[in-house]
Design a protein around this motif. Sequence first.
Motif, short mmCIF file in Angstrom:
data_model
loop_
_atom_site.label_atom_id
_atom_site.label_comp_id
_atom_site.label_asym_id
_atom_site.label_seq_id
_atom_site.Cartn_x
_atom_site.Cartn_y
_atom_site.Cartn_z
N THR A 34 0.82 -1.21 0.00
CA THR A 34 0.00 0.00 0.00
C THR A 34 0.86 1.27 0.00
OG1 THR A 34 -0.16 -0.28 2.38
CG2 THR A 34 -2.04 -1.01 1.08
N GLU A 35 2.09 1.17 0.51
CA GLU A 35 2.97 2.35 0.52
C GLU A 35 3.75 2.39 -0.80
OE1 GLU A 35 4.46 2.74 5.02
OE2 GLU A 35 4.77 0.79 4.14
N THR A 36 3.10 2.92 -1.84
CA THR A 36 3.69 2.79 -3.17
C THR A 36 4.81 3.80 -3.43
OG1 THR A 36 1.91 4.16 -4.00
CG2 THR A 36 1.60 1.78 -4.18
N HIS A 37 5.14 4.62 -2.44
CA HIS A 37 6.26 5.55 -2.59
C HIS A 37 7.53 5.00 -1.94
CE1 HIS A 37 4.65 6.19 1.38
NE2 HIS A 37 5.68 6.94 1.70
N LEU A 38 7.43 3.85 -1.26
CA LEU A 38 8.60 3.25 -0.61
C LEU A 38 8.97 1.96 -1.33
CD1 LEU A 38 7.53 3.56 3.16
CD2 LEU A 38 9.07 5.06 1.89
N ALA A 39 10.26 1.77 -1.58
CA ALA A 39 10.67 0.53 -2.24
C ALA A 39 10.41 -0.64 -1.29
CB ALA A 39 12.15 0.60 -2.59
N PRO A 40 9.70 -1.68 -1.75
CA PRO A 40 9.47 -2.86 -0.92
C PRO A 40 10.81 -3.53 -0.55
CG PRO A 40 7.94 -2.83 -2.76
CD PRO A 40 8.96 -1.75 -3.02
N PRO A 41 10.78 -4.40 0.49
CA PRO A 41 12.03 -5.01 0.97
C PRO A 41 12.84 -5.74 -0.12
CG PRO A 41 10.19 -5.57 2.42
CD PRO A 41 9.62 -4.78 1.30
N THR A 42 12.14 -6.27 -1.13
CA THR A 42 12.85 -7.04 -2.16
C THR A 42 13.17 -6.21 -3.41
OG1 THR A 42 10.74 -7.82 -3.07
CG2 THR A 42 11.79 -9.24 -1.42
N PHE A 43 12.88 -4.92 -3.38
CA PHE A 43 13.07 -4.09 -4.59
C PHE A 43 14.52 -4.10 -5.10
CE2 PHE A 43 14.03 -0.04 -6.69
CZ PHE A 43 13.05 -0.01 -7.66
N ALA A 44 15.46 -4.23 -4.17
CA ALA A 44 16.88 -4.19 -4.55
C ALA A 44 17.23 -5.24 -5.61
CB ALA A 44 17.77 -4.38 -3.31
N ILE A 45 16.43 -6.31 -5.67
CA ILE A 45 16.72 -7.37 -6.64
C ILE A 45 16.66 -6.85 -8.07
CG2 ILE A 45 14.36 -8.32 -6.98
CD1 ILE A 45 17.46 -10.47 -6.22
N THR A 46 15.83 -5.82 -8.31
CA THR A 46 15.69 -5.30 -9.68
C THR A 46 16.99 -4.64 -10.15
OG1 THR A 46 14.86 -3.12 -9.00
CG2 THR A 46 13.20 -4.84 -9.34
N ILE A 47 17.83 -4.25 -9.19
CA ILE A 47 19.12 -3.67 -9.54
C ILE A 47 20.24 -4.71 -9.41
CG2 ILE A 47 20.82 -1.91 -8.86
CD1 ILE A 47 18.37 -0.25 -7.83
N SER A 48 20.19 -5.50 -8.33
CA SER A 48 21.33 -6.38 -8.03
C SER A 48 21.42 -7.59 -8.96
CB SER A 48 21.25 -6.86 -6.58
OG SER A 48 20.14 -7.71 -6.38
N VAL B 61 5.77 -12.36 0.38
CA VAL B 61 6.08 -12.59 1.79
C VAL B 61 6.64 -11.31 2.41
CG1 VAL B 61 7.48 -13.94 3.41
CG2 VAL B 61 6.38 -15.08 1.48
N GLY B 62 7.38 -10.55 1.61
CA GLY B 62 7.87 -9.24 2.07
C GLY B 62 6.72 -8.31 2.38
N GLN B 63 5.65 -8.39 1.58
CA GLN B 63 4.45 -7.58 1.86
C GLN B 63 3.86 -7.98 3.20
OE1 GLN B 63 0.95 -7.72 2.23
NE2 GLN B 63 0.98 -5.48 2.22
N TYR B 64 3.85 -9.28 3.47
CA TYR B 64 3.36 -9.77 4.77
C TYR B 64 4.20 -9.18 5.90
CZ TYR B 64 2.30 -12.97 8.59
OH TYR B 64 1.94 -13.49 9.81
N VAL B 65 5.52 -9.22 5.73
CA VAL B 65 6.41 -8.71 6.77
C VAL B 65 6.19 -7.21 6.97
CG1 VAL B 65 8.83 -8.36 7.42
CG2 VAL B 65 8.13 -10.52 6.36
N SER B 66 6.09 -6.47 5.84
CA SER B 66 5.81 -5.02 5.92
C SER B 66 4.52 -4.76 6.69
CB SER B 66 5.64 -4.42 4.53
OG SER B 66 6.83 -4.47 3.81
N SER B 73 9.21 0.50 5.62
CA SER B 73 10.48 1.11 6.07
C SER B 73 11.00 0.49 7.35
CB SER B 73 10.27 2.61 6.25
OG SER B 73 9.27 2.81 7.25
N LYS B 74 10.23 -0.41 7.99
CA LYS B 74 10.69 -1.04 9.23
C LYS B 74 11.38 -2.39 9.00
CE LYS B 74 7.72 1.15 12.60
NZ LYS B 74 6.84 0.89 13.74
N VAL B 75 11.41 -2.84 7.76
CA VAL B 75 12.03 -4.14 7.49
C VAL B 75 13.54 -3.94 7.35
CG1 VAL B 75 12.03 -6.17 5.99
CG2 VAL B 75 9.92 -4.86 6.32
N ARG B 76 14.31 -4.64 8.18
CA ARG B 76 15.77 -4.46 8.19
C ARG B 76 16.53 -5.64 7.60
NH1 ARG B 76 15.10 -0.30 7.73
NH2 ARG B 76 15.52 1.54 8.99
#
Lengths: 127, 133
Positions: A34-48, B61-66, B73-76
Amino acid sequence: MLNPDLVGRTFAGATSTTITAESIAAFALALGETETHLAPPTFAITISLEQSQSVLVESGLDWSRVVHGDQRFSIYKQLVAGMQIQCDSTIESARVMAGNEIITVRSDLIESGETAVSSWSTLVFRA
Amino acid sequence: MSIFKVGEFLPSKTYIINRASLVTYANASGDQNPIHQDETFAKSVGLENVIAHGMYTMGLVGQYVSSMAGSTSKVREFSARFTKPVVVPAGVNVELVVSATVVELTDEVARLEITATCNEVKVLGMAKAVILL
């Protein structure tokens, strides 16, 4: 087979990538974020992953044989639009199991001289 | 005070994976490998059918964690092993069921162990996350 001398070597990204709001939004929406202005946790994969691919293909590996084994991210700084990212990839380990070559590449996404995200991809090149 | 407790089982969420969502993820991620879209190609390389991108499953699964953390922004830390492919036949909505247990708490972070299953088969192994409190 990967030349064992390459293990431990870092390949600096030739160019930097500017993260766009559109690329973050498309990725976030594809995952139902829902926070479409923040890169999701896995977004880095698109670069790495692209960087890892070019390093390993240049090192003689056949990308059509690759399977993603595991993946880890350490996120030090939230990726957002406008960041200019340089991606450096280091071949951390390489081993052979049952004829398959298992290679772990760490990619550091660097913004203004500091690592924002580190991404470890373990890639299995099937025999 | 943390809203979490050690040993707490966090509520599960279900995500739908189908052929259309694979195309959306392929376009968003840039990973256009045909094994994730083209049934004929997938079968020609020995797969049962089209399979989901491992990173798509991990992304959901990352969406679940978020969502459990309250914000992306809290996922480290976030990690997973791709143990079983998620097979996506045409015309089928595959359900990915995700849940987690809080295994450690400090003043600053919670450590989660995550379970992700399709048809009651675990598709990720060693899935873990560290989230800021």
